[in-house]
Design a protein around this motif. Sequence first.
Motif, PDB file in Angstrom:
ATOM      1  N   SER A  86       0.812  -1.221   0.000  1.00 15.42           N
ATOM      2  CA  SER A  86       0.000   0.000   0.000  1.00 15.42           C
ATOM      3  C   SER A  86       0.850   1.277   0.000  1.00 15.42           C
ATOM      4  N   GLY A  87       0.556   2.143  -0.973  1.00 13.93           N
ATOM      5  CA  GLY A  87       1.238   3.443  -1.034  1.00 13.93           C
ATOM      6  C   GLY A  87       0.836   4.322   0.137  1.00 13.93           C
ATOM      7  N   THR A  88      -0.397   4.158   0.601  1.00 18.26           N
ATOM      8  CA  THR A  88      -0.860   4.945   1.752  1.00 18.26           C
ATOM      9  C   THR A  88      -0.069   4.545   2.993  1.00 18.26           C
ATOM     10  N   ALA A  89       0.065   3.236   3.195  1.00 23.28           N
ATOM     11  CA  ALA A  89       0.822   2.749   4.360  1.00 23.28           C
ATOM     12  C   ALA A  89       2.251   3.283   4.306  1.00 23.28           C
ATOM     13  N   ILE A 102     -14.975   6.166  -2.313  1.00 22.63           N
ATOM     14  CA  ILE A 102     -14.263   7.268  -1.620  1.00 22.63           C
ATOM     15  C   ILE A 102     -13.089   7.780  -2.468  1.00 22.63           C
ATOM     16  N   TYR A 103     -12.391   6.883  -3.147  1.00 30.24           N
ATOM     17  CA  TYR A 103     -11.241   7.307  -3.965  1.00 30.24           C
ATOM     18  C   TYR A 103     -11.717   7.920  -5.293  1.00 30.24           C
ATOM     19  N   ALA A 104     -12.801   7.351  -5.813  1.00 26.40           N
ATOM     20  CA  ALA A 104     -13.315   7.849  -7.098  1.00 26.40           C
ATOM     21  C   ALA A 104     -13.795   9.294  -6.941  1.00 26.40           C
TER      22      ALA A 104
HETATM   23  O1  LIG Z   1      -5.042  -0.834  -4.504  1.00 24.99           O
HETATM   24  C1  LIG Z   1      -5.934  -0.361  -3.779  1.00 24.99           C
HETATM   25  O2  LIG Z   1      -7.068  -0.843  -3.697  1.00 24.99           O
HETATM   26  C2  LIG Z   1      -5.596   0.817  -2.972  1.00 24.99           C
HETATM   27  N1  LIG Z   1      -4.449   1.384  -3.158  1.00 24.99           N
HETATM   28  C3  LIG Z   1      -3.971   2.542  -2.507  1.00 24.99           C
HETATM   29  C4  LIG Z   1      -2.748   2.204  -1.712  1.00 24.99           C
HETATM   30  O3  LIG Z   1      -1.910   1.439  -2.209  1.00 24.99           O
HETATM   31  O4  LIG Z   1      -2.567   2.754  -0.612  1.00 24.99           O
HETATM   32  C5  LIG Z   1      -5.027   3.229  -1.701  1.00 24.99           C
HETATM   33  C6  LIG Z   1      -5.999   2.321  -1.042  1.00 24.99           C
HETATM   34  O5  LIG Z   1      -5.334   1.641  -0.022  1.00 24.99           O
HETATM   35  C7  LIG Z   1      -6.607   1.353  -2.044  1.00 24.99           C
END
Ligand SMILES: O=C(O)C1=N[C@H](C(=O)O)C[C@H](O)C1
Length: 337
Positions: free
Chosen positions: A228-231, A300-302
């Motif tokens: 996860s990029g967020t993590a 939520i992301y969209a």
């Molecule tokens: O791949 C996903 O689904 C997500 N990716 C992003 C991430 O890598 O942090 C954001 C969210 O976690 C959903």
Amino acid sequence: MEALTWSTVFGFKTSQSLRVSRLHLISPGCTQLTRGGYKGSANFVTFPSHAARSCSILASADIPIMVNDCSGKMGRAVAEAVVEAGLQLVPFCLTGPGLQQNVIHVKDVHIHVHEASEKEVILDKVIEMYPGVIIADYTLPSAVNDNAEFYIRRGIPFVMGTTGGDRERLVKSVSDSGVYAVIAPQMGKQVVAFQAAMEIMAEEFPGAFAGYKLKVTESHQSSKVDTSGTARAIVASFNKLGVSFEDKEIEMVRNPQEQISKMGVPEEHLKGHAFHTYSLTSPDGMVSFKFEHNVCGRSIYAQGTVDAALFLARKVQEKATKKVYNMIDVLRGGSMR
Ligand SMILES: O=C(O)C1=N[C@H](C(=O)O)C[C@H](O)C1
Ligand SMILES: NC(=O)C1=CN([C@@H]2O[C@H](COP(=O)(O)OP(=O)(O)OC[C@H]3O[C@@H](n4cnc5c(N)ncnc54)[C@H](OP(=O)(O)O)[C@@H]3O)[C@@H](O)[C@H]2O)C=CC1
């Protein structure tokens, strides 16, 4: 939002052409374009009556948005949100090798899907047909840098939602180019606010958690290829807070059974969820902290991506000096609905 009275403020006939004019509420701090769309041949934009009172309409603009890849999971969610927001969804998109379908349908829009190998021809066509186009990229970590550098060469502003790739190279290539972009691994408003809070805490109190032990677990649909990029972004704040932790220590949960039993993911969301837990323990084991953000689905992301595209359109229109933004900038700009 439901409690507000909606006022239809504009209604006019559109031409047969795909390009139509729209009004957008893009003043900072204002409720933006909140509802709109196509009804037969009429294009209408509505907004809450309080917004009509308190906001000024700054621009009359088309904002065509091309989503790569509409045939992917996030791409489709974004494409739907674009149409729901009454914005113009470009009926072309790029996909990876091994094309499955030539045309896909997102609500009323028929999208022509082309392999990335055709990207020069397709993008040139899109630029010609849809001046002012903004791209939302939700592809794969392996495509991030090539895609970004390609959009840059064509001078197209873009929202990079795709995670992974070489992030330093990504930011550098955009900064060096002067092309406008929003780059963020997380588009969900409340998660972005949490991310911002962690960054602020790290700036204000560097070293406050020195010596603490951190455990990070992230669970996503099993098709997710990267950590996860967020993590990773949150870990960067913990590092500034004095915690010693490397990205490779992040525990990725991709096994559906484990997702249910260990993370508590509802079965119906196994194919689309993002559950993150960050646990901190003091060196003597006497103090602990736990932060969690759990998202089911992708809306939520969209929604956040649409906000980012509108924000970017405003920056382009204003000829802003700053060119590279993240979602914290979008949130700070009052641009998230
Ligand atoms: O791949 C996903 O689904 C997500 N990716 C992003 C991430 O890598 O942090 C954001 C969210 O976690 C959903
Ligand atoms: N910023 C945010 O808030 C969020 C970010 N994400 C990120 O979005 C990305 C996509 O996730 P998701 O939709 O679940 O993944 P999917 O695998 O469902 O979709 C990715 C799509 O990209 C296509 N693709 C691969 N290479 C290229 C290329 N060079 N050009 C155009 N399209 C290409 C793939 O095609 P093919 O199958 O043929 O390879 C596939 O259809 C991930 O990095 C994820 O972490 C996800 C959610 C939120």
